[in-house]
Design a protein around this motif. Structure first.
Motif, short mmCIF file in Angstrom:
data_model
loop_
_atom_site.label_atom_id
_atom_site.label_comp_id
_atom_site.label_asym_id
_atom_site.label_seq_id
_atom_site.Cartn_x
_atom_site.Cartn_y
_atom_site.Cartn_z
N UNK A 5 0.80 -1.23 0.00
CA UNK A 5 0.00 0.00 0.00
C UNK A 5 0.83 1.28 0.00
N UNK A 6 2.10 1.19 0.39
CA UNK A 6 2.96 2.37 0.46
C UNK A 6 4.16 2.17 -0.46
N UNK A 7 4.26 2.98 -1.48
CA UNK A 7 5.32 2.82 -2.49
C UNK A 7 6.70 2.82 -1.87
N UNK A 8 6.98 3.74 -0.97
CA UNK A 8 8.32 3.87 -0.41
C UNK A 8 8.72 2.65 0.41
N UNK A 9 7.75 1.95 0.99
CA UNK A 9 8.07 0.81 1.85
C UNK A 9 8.76 -0.32 1.09
N UNK A 10 8.52 -0.42 -0.21
CA UNK A 10 9.20 -1.46 -1.01
C UNK A 10 10.71 -1.28 -0.91
N UNK A 11 11.16 -0.06 -1.00
CA UNK A 11 12.59 0.23 -1.07
C UNK A 11 13.21 0.34 0.31
N UNK A 12 12.41 0.72 1.30
CA UNK A 12 12.88 0.63 2.68
C UNK A 12 13.13 -0.84 3.04
N UNK A 13 12.31 -1.72 2.52
CA UNK A 13 12.46 -3.16 2.78
C UNK A 13 13.80 -3.67 2.27
N UNK A 14 14.15 -3.35 1.04
CA UNK A 14 15.37 -3.93 0.47
C UNK A 14 16.63 -3.23 0.97
N UNK A 15 16.50 -2.00 1.46
CA UNK A 15 17.66 -1.29 1.99
C UNK A 15 17.94 -1.63 3.45
N UNK A 16 16.91 -1.69 4.24
CA UNK A 16 17.10 -1.78 5.69
C UNK A 16 17.00 -3.19 6.24
N UNK A 17 16.40 -4.10 5.48
CA UNK A 17 16.16 -5.43 6.01
C UNK A 17 14.97 -5.46 6.96
N UNK A 18 14.40 -4.29 7.25
CA UNK A 18 13.20 -4.20 8.08
C UNK A 18 12.00 -4.44 7.18
N UNK A 19 11.35 -5.58 7.34
CA UNK A 19 10.34 -6.00 6.39
C UNK A 19 9.11 -5.11 6.44
N UNK A 20 8.98 -4.28 5.42
CA UNK A 20 7.83 -3.39 5.30
C UNK A 20 7.01 -3.76 4.07
N UNK A 21 7.12 -5.03 3.68
CA UNK A 21 6.42 -5.49 2.48
C UNK A 21 5.61 -6.74 2.79
N UNK A 22 4.69 -6.60 3.73
CA UNK A 22 3.83 -7.73 4.09
C UNK A 22 2.97 -8.18 2.92
N UNK A 23 2.77 -7.29 1.93
CA UNK A 23 1.98 -7.64 0.74
C UNK A 23 2.77 -8.53 -0.22
N UNK A 24 4.08 -8.67 0.03
CA UNK A 24 4.96 -9.46 -0.84
C UNK A 24 4.93 -8.99 -2.29
N UNK A 25 4.93 -7.66 -2.44
CA UNK A 25 5.06 -7.11 -3.78
C UNK A 25 6.40 -7.50 -4.40
N UNK A 26 7.44 -7.57 -3.58
CA UNK A 26 8.74 -8.02 -4.05
C UNK A 26 8.67 -9.53 -4.28
N UNK A 27 8.57 -9.91 -5.55
CA UNK A 27 8.33 -11.31 -5.90
C UNK A 27 9.61 -12.11 -6.01
#
Length: 611
Positions: free
Chosen positions: A279-301
């Protein structure tokens, strides 16, 4: 991948370049474990497939060269610096020579990946456990076989989209009668790997059926199959000896492959419990940079896992590319290797579209760890930021940051594109998929989204623009423009826009020549708010970026002058040292030259495409 990084076993044959008897077919000293024994153990087989994954990453894989260098330039980003035919700037300006140092080792590494995959693909189905092991053993080995098929497809796809026709083999090097293979037409290779992915899609489980992280799952296989099918059905540069001649051409049966893309993406749309939009565009990239999982939607396939803090298994994402950090800041040195095209900043809706400030860094971090506005021609890609990682204040160049291969937003837009092409106008479902991506970008400002075209041509143009905005800096745009046969037209269009920007004409008529700035606190908050709190003279940045300003080279007291329109010059548009894609030649430079070492190692290979 992090879990399995240290269990790459000696039984996997390590080879060099495919196009070389000496480099490709020399087999390492045999392991004390036979290959048959390896593939009759589930644990050892898993290790062997992990060894295939390992060829994706590192400086010569998606850790740097293939992710950060090869996709430049398009109408979003380019490599910083001045032209040389022998390094990354030659790639970015479409003037790479056959001696370019960046072209050899990735080519070799991906063929090593193919060799490792071929060994797994041969021996896994031949294993006694594959056919007569326990139910769990058979299930695991089938999954591993599907992963190996998928990885081989990804290696070949990356090689094809950068070099075109190449030597092709589906068996281990030791099984080849002749090591000096000629080029195979890329359509033939595509057909094979598209079929491999169909098989893999039946073997690899859905994400929710398999718990080990950073592995390929069914959603990734289907999304990759759709992407490769669109490439197969799109335009590509053919050799002079092909039935097309040396032109950009697509096959007569291209709709067959659009249908494959449609079918695969439609099935993925029916399985939103597996992958959907974050739901939040920026969270995709926070996920891959920080390791803090902000992609519960699993957009990152599917991500390329990074680990180990070294050049072989980690990435330089956030160090080479991304937000520029001064070396004496609290964060340490990082970023700046990739620059935004100045006009790309103005492709986004400045009020409603949150993607601009995530995708483009309009500021840098100074020696005092504060943010300071960049000149318009010195903005950087924003989806990688050292200050988003946990590696502050070290001299490290590798931060364990993953590279995203494909995400669900791409599935939605591929579905919309395929639907429009097959039906000669977008269906309601295609419009809904397109608007779902756009609506997230305009969250809270949906009234600024505009009206979606309902005719085929208008909808396709909307798709091309939306993919520019959605995937900037993700290594996608250049290859989209090539498969659409739009790269030359977009280059010409971008040069026109840059010249208008320089001269203050058309849509750029009211932009400032100069902007005046002073350092402001860097808060590491949401990117839209971070940009809104830049300290610029004359009001809020949203106002200053769109008004003429003082027009003086003298800054008001306490401020520093930054070139805005004045930062773009004719030399920066057409110059041979720093121009925009200055060495591009249509129907010639859409592909790289083979490195001279590869040519020298295989007498059946030659340069094509006018190199």
């Amino acid at each position: 991948m992090k879990k399995s990084s240290q269990i790459i076993i000696a039984a996997v044959v390590v080879s060099g370049s495919f196009a070389s008897c000496k480099k490709y077919l020399e087999v390492e000293t045999p392991s004390t474990i036979s290959q048959e024994a390896v593939f009759n153990s589930v644990s050892y087989t898993n290790s062997a497939v992990t060894g295939v994954y390992a060829m994706l990453v590192g400086d010569n894989g998606y850790g740097n060269r293939i992710s950060c260098l090869y996709p430049q330039t398009a109408d979003d980003f380019k490599t910083s610096g001045s032209y040389s035919p022998l390094d990354r700037r030659g790639i970015s300006m479409y003037g790479a020579s056959s001696g370019n140092t960046e072209l050899l080792n990735p080519f070799r590494q991906f063929y090593r990946g193919i060799e490792r995959a071929n060994i797994c693909i041969k021996y896994i189905p031949a294993s006694a456990l594959y056919s007569s092991g326990s139910a769990d053993q058979q299930k695991t080995l089938r999954r591993l076989y599907g992963e190996a098929l998928t990885l081989r497809a990804q290696f070949y796809y990356e090689l094809i989209r950068n070099w075109g026709d190449l030597p092709f083999h589906q068996v281990p090097a030791a099984d080849l009668q002749d090591p000096y293979l000629p080029k195979t037409d890329r359509d033939t290779i595509y057909n094979h790997i598209i079929e491999d992915l169909r098989i893999a899609g039946e073997l690899v489980p859905w994400r929710t059926e398999f718990s080990e992280g950073a592995r390929i799952t069914k959603g990734a296989v289907k999304a990759l199959r759709a992407r490769i099918a669109l490439a197969r059905g799109g335009y590509s540069l053919r050799t002079a000896e092909s039935k097309y001649g040396q032109i950009m051409a697509r096959p007569d049966d291209y709709k067959t492959f659009y249908q494959i893309a449609y079918d695969e993406t439609k099935e993925l749309l029916a399985h939103r419990e597996q992958h959907t939009l974050n739901p939040t565009y920026e969270d995709i990239f926070l996920t891959i940079n920080s390791g803090n999982r902000k992609d519960a939607a699993n957009e990152l396939m599917f991500e390329i896992g990074a680990f180990g803090s070294n050049a072989s298994t980690d990435t330089k994402l956030g160090y080479y590319n991304g937000l520029r950090h001064n070396g004496t800041s609290r964060y340490g040195a990082g970023g700046g290797g990739i620059n935004a095209i100045a006009t790309y900043f103005y492709e986004f809706d400045s009020i409603g579209d949150c993607r601009r400030d995530v995708t483009i860094n309009s500021y840098e971090i100074d020696a005092n760890s504060k943010k300071l506005l960049n000149a318009a021609n010195n903005m950087t890609d924003g989806k990688y930021r050292r200050s988003w990682t946990t590696n502050w204040g070290t001299t490290a160049q590798t931060y364990g940051v993953n590279w995203p291969v494909i995400r669900f937003a791409d599935v939605l837009l591929m579905f919309a594109e395929a639907d429009n092409e097959l039906k000669n106008a977008p269906s309601a479902e295609a419009i809904s998929a397109f608007e779902e991506v756009r609506r997230r970008a305009f969250k809270g400002y949906e009234t600024r989204m505009g009206t979606t075209p309902t005719d085929k041509d208008g909808f396709f143009k909307a798709i091309t623009q939306e993919r520019l905005l959605e995937f900037g800096g993700e290594g996608i745009r250049k290859y989209d423009l090539i498969r659409w046969n739009l790269i030359n037209a977009k280059f010409e269009e971008t040069r026109v826009k840059l010249r208008q920007f320089m001269n203050g004409e058309g849509r750029y008529a009211n932009l400032p020549l100069y902007v005046y700035t002073k350092a402001a606190d860097y808060n590491i908050i949401a990117s839209v708010q971070e940009v809104a709190t830049l300290d610029v003279y004359g009001g809020a940045p949203s106002k200053v970026f769109f008004e003429p300003g003082l027009g003086s080279t003298s800054a008001p007291s306490g401020y520093t002058v930054k070139n805005w329109r004045r930062s773009v010059t004719e030399d920066g548009i057409t110059g041979l040292q720093s121009g925009f894609a200055s060495y591009f030649k249509p129907s010639s430079r859409e592909l790289f030259p083979l490195h001279s070492d590869i040519i020298n190692e295989n007498f059946r290979l030659k340069q094509d495409y006018g190199y």
